[in-house]
Design a protein around this motif. Structure first.
Motif, PDB file in Angstrom:
ATOM      1  N   GLU A 161      -2.572   3.168  -0.097  1.00 56.29           N
ATOM      2  CA  GLU A 161      -1.937   2.567  -1.273  1.00 56.29           C
ATOM      3  C   GLU A 161      -2.344   3.416  -2.468  1.00 56.29           C
ATOM      4  N   TRP A 162      -1.419   3.622  -3.392  1.00 56.42           N
ATOM      5  CA  TRP A 162      -1.679   4.554  -4.482  1.00 56.42           C
ATOM      6  C   TRP A 162      -2.882   4.153  -5.338  1.00 56.42           C
TER       7      TRP A 162
ATOM      8  N   ALA B 171       2.312   9.835  -9.135  1.00 55.16           N
ATOM      9  CA  ALA B 171       3.324   9.084  -8.383  1.00 55.16           C
ATOM     10  C   ALA B 171       3.556   7.720  -9.018  1.00 55.16           C
ATOM     11  N   ILE B 172       2.472   7.036  -9.367  1.00 51.44           N
ATOM     12  CA  ILE B 172       2.610   5.714  -9.995  1.00 51.44           C
ATOM     13  C   ILE B 172       3.341   5.849 -11.313  1.00 51.44           C
TER      14      ILE B 172
ATOM     15  N   PRO C  16      -1.769  10.586  -6.698  1.00 56.99           N
ATOM     16  CA  PRO C  16      -1.226   9.212  -6.700  1.00 56.99           C
ATOM     17  C   PRO C  16      -0.984   8.691  -8.113  1.00 56.99           C
TER      18      PRO C  16
ATOM     19  N   ARG D  19      -0.263  10.610   2.963  1.00 59.38           N
ATOM     20  CA  ARG D  19      -0.706   9.349   2.351  1.00 59.38           C
ATOM     21  C   ARG D  19       0.191   8.960   1.173  1.00 59.38           C
ATOM     22  N   LEU D  20       0.627   9.975   0.439  1.00 56.25           N
ATOM     23  CA  LEU D  20       1.500   9.710  -0.705  1.00 56.25           C
ATOM     24  C   LEU D  20       2.829   9.082  -0.254  1.00 56.25           C
TER      25      LEU D  20
ATOM     26  N   SER E 278       4.323   0.653  -1.842  1.00 54.11           N
ATOM     27  CA  SER E 278       4.661   0.252  -3.213  1.00 54.11           C
ATOM     28  C   SER E 278       6.027  -0.420  -3.267  1.00 54.11           C
TER      29      SER E 278
ATOM     30  N   GLN F 221      12.278   8.271  -3.884  1.00 57.82           N
ATOM     31  CA  GLN F 221      11.206   7.432  -3.372  1.00 57.82           C
ATOM     32  C   GLN F 221      11.677   6.584  -2.200  1.00 57.82           C
TER      33      GLN F 221
ATOM     34  N   GLY G 136       2.348   5.723   0.979  1.00 54.53           N
ATOM     35  CA  GLY G 136       2.059   4.888  -0.195  1.00 54.53           C
ATOM     36  C   GLY G 136       3.331   4.429  -0.883  1.00 54.53           C
TER      37      GLY G 136
ATOM     38  N   ALA H 266      -0.918  -1.469  -7.831  1.00 55.89           N
ATOM     39  CA  ALA H 266      -1.842  -0.342  -7.888  1.00 55.89           C
ATOM     40  C   ALA H 266      -3.126  -0.743  -8.613  1.00 55.89           C
TER      41      ALA H 266
END
Lengths: 323, 298
Positions: free
Chosen positions: B246-247, B271-272, B268, B90-91, B98, B44, B94, B231
Motif C-alpha cells: 500500500e502506498w 504516485a499518491i 509512492p 509494489r507500486l 488504492s 492507473q 499499490g 494512505a
C-alpha cells in the motif's frame, strides 16, 4: 345546468399558512391565503377565477386538488367529501381532477422524454400493457396538436407552446372531468395563447371537461369562462356569469379591476377607478370587509362587519355592504 | 442573466439533438487539466487491472542480495526496497489497492449519503433529526473520526474502507439534501403529485435524476480524499499492514532509509500526489461542465 348537482362544491374553505416564531416554534400568526371561500362548479362549465397576484387564486386551485391541506371547510367532489383525505384515499379522485401549470418550462422533468412522462401517468392510474400505453400516448400527442414522433423528445427540444401542449396532454391522460388551469396561458406569447385557448375549448367540448380557469388576465378569462369569480385577499368578492361580471359589476373592486383593462379604441375615454394603497398583508388580515382599506366607497361599518355573501340577482353573488 | 433572456436564447437556438451526457463529456474534454487528470486515472486503472502482466517480480518477492537498489538499476527500473522487493511491482499492486479501497469507500459512502440526503430533503419531519446527526459527524475532524472507528474495529484495510465511508456519508448527505430541496420546489414535482404519483416514484424517478450532477462531482472529489486518507492511515500504521504494497505503508517503510534509499518513499509519494491531483482536477472539470449556468455560452 343549475339544477344538476354541482361537480365540485367548496364550502367555507380556509387555508392558512402558520407563521412560526420563538424558540419553540410556536404558531404566532397565520397567513390567510384563502379566507372563507365558497363556490360551486357545475359539470361542463368553465369557472374563471380572477384577482391580483397574491389573492389566493392558485392556493385555492391547489387546495381543491389536495396539493395543499386545507385548514377549515369542506370540498366535495361529486358529493364525496375529499377535503383532508390522505394521499392514498385521494388517489382515486386525482384521476378525475387534473391540473395544468403556469410555467411550461418548469412543469416538465428535464431528464424525462415526454413520451415517458405521459406514459408514467398511465402506469400510475391504469393497468394497460406497454403497447396499449404507447398507443394511448400517441393518441394524446395527436389530440393536443403534437406529432407522435415527438414521443422520444426531451422537453428542451420544444417551444413554450408545445410544452404547454404536453402539459395539457398530461392532464388529459387519465380522462379527468375537472381540470384546474393555473395561469395556464399566462407565460405564453399572445399568439400562442390564442392557440392554446382554442385547444382548451375544443377539448372541453369533445371530452365534456369542466375547467377552473385561474388567471389574472381579465380578457382571457372573459373569453374562456361561463361564470367568473373575483377574489380579493383570499376572499370572494363577486361571482356571476360573464355578462353579469363584465357588463354589470357590482363590487367596487370588480369595477376597479375592469376599469384597468386597456381600451382598444383610442380617444374613447372611460373613467378609471384608481385604487390607492397596496394590497394589505394576508398575515395581518383587515377586520370587517377585506377591501375596506382601499375601497373608494367604504363606510365606517365596513371596517367592522364582514359583508355577507349574498345573491343580488340570479346567480350573481357579491360581498359588499354598499350594493 | 435574467430568466427572460435565458428563455429567449433557448428559443432562438436550433433544437439540440445531442444527449445531455454527450454534451457534458464534450465540455470536460475542453478542459486541458481535466484531460490530463483523466489520462492519469486511465493509466492507473490499466495498471491496476493488468498488474500481474506488467511486472517481472511479485510484490512480495524478496531478494536480500539486491536491497535498496536505486532508480534505473538493472532489472528493477524503479529500484528495490530494503528487502530487495521490486518497487515497480509494489507500486503497481499499490495502485490496485488504492483504487479498490477508494471505490469501495466512496461507493458505500454514496449509498448511505444519498439515502440520508433524499430522506431528509424530501421529508421535512425527518430533516431536523438527520441533519443534527450529520452535524455531529461533521464535528469530528475527518481523520480523527476514521482513527476512532479503526481503534474500535481494529486495523485492517476493510476497516479503513468502513471508516472512510462513514466519514463520507455526512458530506454526501448534505449535498444531496441541498439539491433535493431545490429540485423539490420545481413545478414538475408538484405536477407529479397532482397526478397522484407515490413518494417513492417521485424521489427515484424525478428528484434523484435531477440531482446527479453534484453527486458525480462529489464522488470524484471524494475519491481523491479517500485515496489520500487510506494512505495516511496506512502510513500511521492503522490501515494496510506490512508487507501489503500500500502506498502509505510504503512511505512509512521508507522513512528509516530516507538518506540511503530516498526513492523508497519518494516513488509512492509521487504516485499518491499524482492520483489525488488527477481526481481533483477531473472533479473540478466535471463541476464546471455540469454547472447549469454554463449551458448558455457553450
Amino acid at each position: 345546468m343549475v339544477n344538476q348537482p354541482p361537480l365540485l362544491e367548496v364550502e367555507k374553505l380556509k387555508k392558512y399558512y402558520p407563521i412560526k416564531g420563538g424558540i419553540i416554534q410556536r404558531t404566532i400568526s397565520n397567513v390567510k391565503a384563502v379566507h372563507d371561500v365558497s363556490l360551486e362548479v357545475h359539470e361542463g362549465e368553465t369557472l374563471g377565477i380572477v384577482g391580483e397576484s397574491g389573492c389566493g387564486k392558485s392556493t385555492l386551485g391547489r387546495t381543491v386538488l389536495g396539493l395543499e391541506n386545507l385548514t377549515e371547510g369542506s370540498i366535495r367532489f361529486r358529493g364525496d367529501n375529499i377535503g383532508g383525505l390522505s394521499d392514498r384515499k385521494l388517489k382515486k379522485y386525482k384521476k378525475d381532477m387534473q391540473m395544468i401549470f403556469q410555467d411550461p418550462y418548469a412543469s416538465l422533468n428535464p431528464r424525462q422524454r415526454i413520451g415517458d412522462a405521459l406514459e408514467e401517468i398511465l402506469i400510475i392510474h391504469t393497468k394497460l400493457s406497454k403497447k396499449e400505453r404507447r398507443n394511448r400516448v400517441q393518441e394524446l400527442l395527436v389530440e393536443v396538436g403534437l406529432k407522435d414522433e415527438h414521443f422520444d423528445r426531451y422537453p428542451h427540444e420544444f417551444s413554450g407552446g408545445q410544452r404547454q401542449r404536453v402539459g395539457i396532454a398530461r392532464a388529459l391522460a387519465v380522462n379527468p372531468s375537472l381540470i384546474v388551469c393555473d395561469e395556464a396561458v399566462s407565460a405564453l406569447d399572445v399568439s400562442v395563447q390564442a392557440q392554446i385557448i382554442k385547444l382548451l375549448k375544443e377539448l372541453q367540448s369533445t371530452h365534456n371537461l369542466t375547467y377552473m380557469f385561474i388567471s389574472h388576465d381579465l380578457a382571457v378569462v372573459r373569453h374562456m369562462s361561463d361564470r367568473v369569480l373575483v377574489m380579493y385577499l383570499g376572499a370572494t368578492a363577486e361571482l356571476g356569469n360573464s355578462d353579469q361580471i363584465y357588463n354589470n359589476p357590482l363590487h367596487p373592486y370588480t369595477k376597479a379591476l375592469l376599469s384597468s383593462i386597456p381600451r382598444p379604441i383610442p380617444g374613447k375615454k372611460k373613467e378609471r377607478i384608481q385604487l390607492v394603497g397596496d394590497l394589505p398583508s394576508a398575515s395581518d388580515y383587515p377586520s370587517g370587509c377585506p377591501f375596506h382599506t382601499r375601497c373608494p366607497i367604504a363606510k365606517s361599518h365596513c371596517a367592522e362587519v364582514r359583508p355577507e355573501w349574498r345573491e343580488v340577482e340570479e346567480g350573481h353573488f357579491v360581498a359588499c355592504h354598499e350594493v | 442573466m435574467s430568466a427572460d433572456i435565458a428563455l429567449n436564447e433557448n428559443k432562438t437556438k436550433p433544437p439540440k439533438k445531442e444527449k445531455y451526457y454527450v454534451q457534458t463529456i464534450r465540455r470536460v474534454l475542453k478542459n486541458k487539466l481535466a484531460v490530463f487528470g483523466i489520462i492519469i486515472i486511465f493509466i492507473q486503472v490499466i495498471l491496476a487491472i493488468f498488474a500481474p502482466l506488467l511486472v517481472n517480480y511479485g510484490p512480495y518477492v524478496q531478494d536480500l542480495s539486491q536491497t535498496k537498489l536505486g532508480i534505473g538499476a538493472e532489472g528493477h527500473f524503479l529500484g528495490t526496497d530494503n528487502y530487495g522487493r521490486d518497487m515497480w511491482s509494489r507500486l503497481v499492486y499499490g495502485a490496485r489497492i488504492s483504487l479498490i479501497v477508494g471505490l469501495a469507500a466512496v461507493g458505500i459512502g454514496l449509498i448511505g449519503g444519498i439515502a440520508l440526503g433524499l430522506i431528509s430533503g424530501y421529508y421535512k419531519k425527518l430533516d431536523g433529526i438527520i441533519m443534527r446527526i450529520v452535524d455531529l459527524l461533521f464535528a469530528f475532524p475527518g481523520i480523527l473520526l476514521a482513527m476512532l472507528i479503526i481503534a474500535m474495529l481494529g486495523t485492517s484495510l476493510v476497516n479503513v474502507v468502513i471508516a472512510i465511508s462513514i466519514w463520507s456519508i455526512p458530506g454526501c448527505a448534505r449535498i444531496v439534501r441541498g439539491s433535493v430541496l431545490s429540485v423539490k420546489k420545481q413545478e414538475y414535482i408538484l405536477a407529479m403529485k397532482s397526478v397522484g404519483a407515490s413518494d417513492i416514484r417521485i424521489i427515484f424517478k424525478h428528484i434523484l435524476p435531477n440531482c446527479t450532477a453534484p453527486i458525480i462531482v462529489f464522488a470524484t472529489m471524494r475519491m481523491a480524499t479517500a485515496i489520500l486518507s487510506t494512505a495516511a492511515l496506512s502510513f500511521l500504521g492503522l490501515g494496510a499492514q506490512p508487507p501489503t504494497p500500500e502506498w502509505g505503508a510504503m512511505i512509512a517503510a521508507g522513512q528509516d532509509f530516507m538518506w540511503d534509499a530516498p526513492h523508497m518513499s519518494i516513488i509512492p509519494g509521487i504516485a499518491i500526489m499524482l492520483t489525488v491531483f488527477a481526481f481533483n482536477v477531473v472533479g473540478d472539470g466535471l463541476r464546471d461542465a455540469l454547472d447549469p449556468n454554463m449551458n448558455l455560452d457553450m
